[in-house]
Write a protein that holds these residues in place. Structure first.
Motif, PDB file in Angstrom:
ATOM      1  N   MET A   1      46.595  43.970  27.801  1.00 35.75           N
ATOM      2  CA  MET A   1      45.843  43.039  28.575  1.00 35.75           C
ATOM      3  C   MET A   1      45.626  44.379  29.582  1.00 35.75           C
ATOM      4  N   VAL A   2      44.717  44.658  29.682  1.00 35.24           N
ATOM      5  CA  VAL A   2      44.033  45.888  30.778  1.00 35.24           C
ATOM      6  C   VAL A   2      44.414  45.721  31.936  1.00 35.24           C
ATOM      7  N   SER A   3      45.302  46.412  32.649  1.00 34.09           N
ATOM      8  CA  SER A   3      45.456  47.139  33.965  1.00 34.09           C
ATOM      9  C   SER A   3      44.291  46.205  35.131  1.00 34.09           C
ATOM     10  N   PRO A   4      43.965  45.095  35.849  1.00 35.52           N
ATOM     11  CA  PRO A   4      42.966  44.826  36.595  1.00 35.52           C
ATOM     12  C   PRO A   4      42.951  45.981  37.492  1.00 35.52           C
ATOM     13  N   HIS A   5      41.377  46.340  37.562  1.00 40.65           N
ATOM     14  CA  HIS A   5      40.282  47.731  39.155  1.00 40.65           C
ATOM     15  C   HIS A   5      41.376  47.372  40.466  1.00 40.65           C
ATOM     16  N   SER A   6      42.000  48.387  40.843  1.00 43.04           N
ATOM     17  CA  SER A   6      42.754  48.100  42.421  1.00 43.04           C
ATOM     18  C   SER A   6      41.800  47.466  43.695  1.00 43.04           C
ATOM     19  N   GLN A   7      40.535  47.772  43.291  1.00 41.84           N
ATOM     20  CA  GLN A   7      39.520  46.318  44.063  1.00 41.84           C
ATOM     21  C   GLN A   7      39.607  45.014  43.913  1.00 41.84           C
ATOM     22  N   LEU A   8      39.598  44.818  42.331  1.00 45.30           N
ATOM     23  CA  LEU A   8      39.554  43.553  42.628  1.00 45.30           C
ATOM     24  C   LEU A   8      41.044  42.756  43.206  1.00 45.30           C
ATOM     25  N   MET A   9      41.997  43.686  42.654  1.00 46.20           N
ATOM     26  CA  MET A   9      42.900  43.771  43.011  1.00 46.20           C
ATOM     27  C   MET A   9      43.208  43.127  44.711  1.00 46.20           C
ATOM     28  N   LYS A  10      42.840  44.460  45.385  1.00 45.64           N
ATOM     29  CA  LYS A  10      42.599  44.604  46.934  1.00 45.64           C
ATOM     30  C   LYS A  10      41.888  42.822  46.983  1.00 45.64           C
ATOM     31  N   VAL A  11      40.608  42.758  47.092  1.00 46.59           N
ATOM     32  CA  VAL A  11      40.619  41.137  47.348  1.00 46.59           C
ATOM     33  C   VAL A  11      40.948  40.410  46.928  1.00 46.59           C
ATOM     34  N   THR A  12      41.175  40.661  45.686  1.00 45.26           N
ATOM     35  CA  THR A  12      42.088  38.991  45.601  1.00 45.26           C
ATOM     36  C   THR A  12      43.254  38.778  46.276  1.00 45.26           C
ATOM     37  N   ARG A  13      43.573  39.232  46.100  1.00 44.13           N
ATOM     38  CA  ARG A  13      44.953  39.333  47.297  1.00 44.13           C
ATOM     39  C   ARG A  13      44.908  39.323  48.368  1.00 44.13           C
ATOM     40  N   ARG A  14      43.452  39.733  49.323  1.00 40.54           N
ATOM     41  CA  ARG A  14      42.941  39.119  51.095  1.00 40.54           C
ATOM     42  C   ARG A  14      42.456  37.657  50.336  1.00 40.54           C
ATOM     43  N   VAL A  15      42.042  37.479  49.768  1.00 42.38           N
ATOM     44  CA  VAL A  15      41.666  35.916  49.228  1.00 42.38           C
ATOM     45  C   VAL A  15      43.268  34.792  49.575  1.00 42.38           C
ATOM     46  N   ILE A  16      43.871  35.333  48.553  1.00 42.36           N
ATOM     47  CA  ILE A  16      45.286  34.966  48.444  1.00 42.36           C
ATOM     48  C   ILE A  16      46.276  34.515  49.734  1.00 42.36           C
ATOM     49  N   GLU A  17      46.161  35.406  50.404  1.00 45.53           N
ATOM     50  CA  GLU A  17      47.313  35.541  51.657  1.00 45.53           C
ATOM     51  C   GLU A  17      45.830  34.545  52.966  1.00 45.53           C
ATOM     52  N   ARG A  18      44.623  35.096  53.064  1.00 45.43           N
ATOM     53  CA  ARG A  18      43.638  34.589  53.737  1.00 45.43           C
ATOM     54  C   ARG A  18      43.582  33.005  53.470  1.00 45.43           C
ATOM     55  N   SER A  19      43.733  32.151  52.450  1.00 45.75           N
ATOM     56  CA  SER A  19      43.487  31.363  51.544  1.00 45.75           C
ATOM     57  C   SER A  19      45.023  30.549  51.831  1.00 45.75           C
ATOM     58  N   LYS A  20      46.215  30.871  52.134  1.00 45.21           N
ATOM     59  CA  LYS A  20      47.339  30.654  51.772  1.00 45.21           C
ATOM     60  C   LYS A  20      47.261  29.201  53.057  1.00 45.21           C
ATOM     61  N   PRO A  21      47.440  28.941  53.528  1.00 44.63           N
ATOM     62  CA  PRO A  21      47.676  27.631  53.916  1.00 44.63           C
ATOM     63  C   PRO A  21      46.668  26.149  53.654  1.00 44.63           C
ATOM     64  N   THR A  22      45.438  27.199  53.415  1.00 44.96           N
ATOM     65  CA  THR A  22      44.538  25.636  52.906  1.00 44.96           C
ATOM     66  C   THR A  22      44.788  25.266  51.152  1.00 44.96           C
ATOM     67  N   ARG A  23      45.267  26.425  50.707  1.00 51.23           N
ATOM     68  CA  ARG A  23      44.776  26.291  49.673  1.00 51.23           C
ATOM     69  C   ARG A  23      46.455  25.304  49.057  1.00 51.23           C
ATOM     70  N   GLU A  24      47.235  25.399  50.217  1.00 55.39           N
ATOM     71  CA  GLU A  24      48.955  25.028  49.479  1.00 55.39           C
ATOM     72  C   GLU A  24      48.379  23.532  50.082  1.00 55.39           C
ATOM     73  N   ALA A  25      47.828  23.259  50.881  1.00 56.49           N
ATOM     74  CA  ALA A  25      46.966  21.975  51.388  1.00 56.49           C
ATOM     75  C   ALA A  25      46.454  21.511  49.951  1.00 56.49           C
ATOM     76  N   TYR A  26      45.439  22.319  49.401  1.00 59.83           N
ATOM     77  CA  TYR A  26      45.332  21.004  48.339  1.00 59.83           C
ATOM     78  C   TYR A  26      45.887  20.982  47.169  1.00 59.83           C
ATOM     79  N   LEU A  27      46.801  22.150  47.043  1.00 63.34           N
ATOM     80  CA  LEU A  27      47.089  21.787  46.129  1.00 63.34           C
ATOM     81  C   LEU A  27      48.028  20.371  46.378  1.00 63.34           C
ATOM     82  N   ALA A  28      49.247  20.340  47.046  1.00 62.23           N
ATOM     83  CA  ALA A  28      49.678  19.251  47.310  1.00 62.23           C
ATOM     84  C   ALA A  28      49.167  18.048  47.770  1.00 62.23           C
ATOM     85  N   ARG A  29      48.173  18.258  47.935  1.00 61.02           N
ATOM     86  CA  ARG A  29      47.170  16.374  47.916  1.00 61.02           C
ATOM     87  C   ARG A  29      46.694  16.396  46.516  1.00 61.02           C
ATOM     88  N   ILE A  30      46.309  17.316  45.250  1.00 62.03           N
ATOM     89  CA  ILE A  30      45.739  16.843  44.551  1.00 62.03           C
ATOM     90  C   ILE A  30      47.315  16.591  43.299  1.00 62.03           C
TER      91      ILE A  30
END
Length: 643
Positions: A1-30
């Motif tokens: 597996m190829v290492s992910p590009h740094s910019q890809l990971m930077k944006v992904t981490r940012r989205v994960i952190e920003r979304s943490k409360p709402t994503r957790e609520a969604y996963l709990a619901r399903i």
């Protein structure tokens, strides 16, 4: 597996952190809903009896016994959309495949599907964007009977796929696969079609010639072949792991197409709780899948509409993305495809050159896609580097071609058409918007010209007819946002502005509305937020103001003295009521009054993630409420009277 590009990971981490409360609520619901299997097993006898009363024979017995998994079919079939007409016989194919594989399938419900190609430039187009919300709600109505262990969603075009996906994600505990129907064969080239449209705009040919040209381009069942929103949808469903690999661009009414449809039924049965390979759609669509979708959109120069649709889809799964994420990824993602309007080829040429399988492999090998994701084909995005074939009558997946069959259409990562993606975030004193630059010539990506302000695309047409556009200008078209009139695509502007550009004038468009998913060679800053009716600064522009557009640096500005600019009032609509009645628009008043800014997806479903305000709309704040209070009260009062 190829290492992910740094910019890809930077944006992904940012989205994960920003979304943490709402994503957790969604996963709990399903997760809470996942305890209810088999779904129809929790129904009372009267409920269940109603659920199978309309069936006959073996299917009725199978559903009554609650021993076999049941697939709910949600379809956008109608005869108004060439892309959706092939769906007519899909339920029969799906039901037979389910029976042969120890399951059963029911047609759960149909969803509306309007054709932008028919309604563009007409009053009906003002219902188009909000048809996405209606489709989402219709999908929920279809699945809410709680009779199903999995779902198959049949849809292709502009608002239909986003609506189906938003609706399906509210049943995120169910496995779901999206089933395409494929494009029509290539007809009159898109380039030739565009030329005839411009000739008609200049009075060089008549309506008969124009109609013959359009009929030669759109000539049979299947998706329109240019790379607009419909085909961008199909690419996204594949790269986000919701299609069977390689199924997006196989023609209708072919043995391979029918076998892929049957295979989707077989596969979704395998993903149910009963079969031990449980893969709910709410787990397939996670932060990495959304990022993969943005990457693929940028790498192919896909539809600008997805700067709203992907935002709305993500929010339906508790994930928060914004235009900064698109912009940051665009810096790192090269353009690997040129399909009309970014080139002369259509999607059939793209598919023949290597298609999505080639594209995914190149991006994965460059670390530009998340490989370790969940898909309906299994764990890992490498499944999507293969394409389907019928070998000795058996459906088989083979590796993508090693080299592109046409480097003018599809290129490897080492030889991109340009080093960055096809979308840019534009911001400055006029607000925040997006521009699709992949089809705009580099020398036209900077425009500095006087503004001509319009309140409708019809007004632009009238000015064109009077000969008033024979000069350098920036058309500022306001009151075209979701709150104002439902944000119709401004289809009429493309040939008019193209004519002026071809005459050598420096022209551009700035609007709080949308352009077609096939917007092309004229620089167009669209989705400007906040929109005029939300007190957006685009409403301060006056005729003659010098507007500065720099798509290289992402600048959207106006050369007006700061004190004068601050003192200017935002324009208010002169005849707002004209957009509130006729062609069903009365029924959508509550949507217009509740729509979020474009950067939040222009959706009325902000409550799905428990968060409404973001950077795109925060500046509007209390001013927006004041600017729209009369309009909103009218719509709300109408609803209360109806209630």
């Amino acid at each position: 597996m190829v290492s992910p590009h740094s910019q890809l990971m930077k944006v992904t981490r940012r989205v994960i952190e920003r979304s943490k409360p709402t994503r957790e609520a969604y996963l709990a619901r399903i997760a809470a809903a996942q305890d209810q299997f088999p779904a129809r097993g929790v129904l009372s006898c009267a409920n269940l009896a109603h659920g199978f009363a309309g069936l006959e024979g073996r299917d009725k017995i199978a559903i009554k016994s609650i021993r076999e998994p049941n697939i709910g079919i949600v379809s956008a079939y109608n005869e108004m959309l060439s892309a959706h007409a092939p769906y007519k016989n899909y339920p029969d194919i799906i039901k037979e495949a389910a029976r042969e594989n120890g399951g059963v399938a029911q047609f759960a419900g149909g969803v509306p599907a309007m054709c932008d190609g028919i309604t563009q430039g007409n009053a009906g187009m003002e219902l188009s964007l909000f048809s996405r919300e209606v489709i989402a709600m219709s999908t929920a109505v279809a699945l809410t009977h709680n009779m199903f262990d999995a779902a198959l969603c049949l849809g292709i075009c502009d608002k239909i796929v986003p609506g189906l996906l938003i609706g399906a994600l509210q049943f995120g505990h169910l496995p779901a696969i999206f089933v395409p129907a494929g494009p029509m064969a290539s007809g009159l080239s898109n380039d030739e079609k565009a030329k005839v449209r411009q000739q008609f705009a200049m009075g060089q040919c008549g309506r008969d010639a124009l109609l013959e040209s359009e009929a030669a381009a759109y000539h049979s069942q299947g998706t329109c072949t240019f790379y607009g929103t419909a085909n961008s949808n199909q690419m996204l469903m594949e790269v986000m792991g919701l299609h069977l690999p390689g199924s997006a661009f196989i023609h209708p009414y072919t043995p391979l197409r029918d076998e892929l449809t049957a295979a989707a039924a077989r596969r979704v049965l395998d993903l149910t709780v009963e079969r031990g390979n449980y893969t709910p759609i709410g787990h397939v669509i996670d932060e990495r899948a959304i990022i993969n979708g943005i990457v693929a959109l940028l790498a192919t120069g896909g539809s600008t509409n997805h700067t709203m649709h992907l935002v709305a889809i993500a929010r339906a799964a508790g994930i928060l993305i914004d235009w900064d994420d698109f912009d940051a990824l665009s810096d790192a993602i090269p353009l690997l495809a040129r399909v009309y309007p970014n080139g002369k080829a259509d999607v059939n040429h793209f598919h023949a050159a290597g298609g999505i399988a080639f594209l995914v492999r190149e991006l994965l090998d460059g670390g530009l896609l998340h490989e370790d994701v969940t898909t309906v084909a299994g764990k890992g995005l490498r499944h999507y580097t293969k394409e389907p074939k019928l070998l000795d009558g058996k459906l088989t997946w083979v590796d993508a071609v090693e080299q592109s069959a046409d480097a003018a259409v599809l290129r490897p990562l080492a030889e991109p058409f340009q080093p960055d993606g096809g979308l840019r975030l534009m911001q400055g004193r006029l607000g925040r918007g997006v521009i699709k630059v992949s089809a705009v010539a580099p020398e036209r990506r900077k425009v500095r010209a006087p503004a001509i302000v319009f309140d409708s695309q019809e007004a632009v047409q009238e000015a064109f007819d009077r000969g008033e556009l024979e000069r350098d200008f920036v058309a500022v078209v306001r009151f075209q946002g979701a709150r104002a009139n439902g944000m119709p695509e401004l289809h009429r502007l493309t040939p008019l502005l193209g004519v002026m550009q071809d005459k050598g004038f420096h022209v551009a468009l700035v609007t709080d509305g949308r352009m077609s998913g096939a917007s092309g060679k004229v620089p167009a800053v669209i989705h400007v937020s906040p929109e005029t009716l939300l007190h957006g600064p685009i409403g301060k522009v006056r005729d003659g103001d010098i507007v500065v557009i720099d798509a290289v640096e992402g600048v959207l500005d106006v050369e007006v003295d700061a004190a004068e600019w601050d003192a200017r009032p935002v324009a208010q609509p002169a005849h707002q009521e004209s957009n509130e009645a006729g062609f069903g628009r009365e029924l959508f008043g509550v949507f217009r009054a509740a729509a979020a800014p474009a950067e939040q997806g222009a959706s009325v479903f902000g409550a799905l993630v428990g968060e409404v305000d973001s950077k795109a709309g925060s500046d509007a704040g209390s001013k927006a409420a004041g600017a729209t209070v009369t309009h909103a009260r009218k719509a709300t009062a109408t609803q209360h009277q109806g209630a």
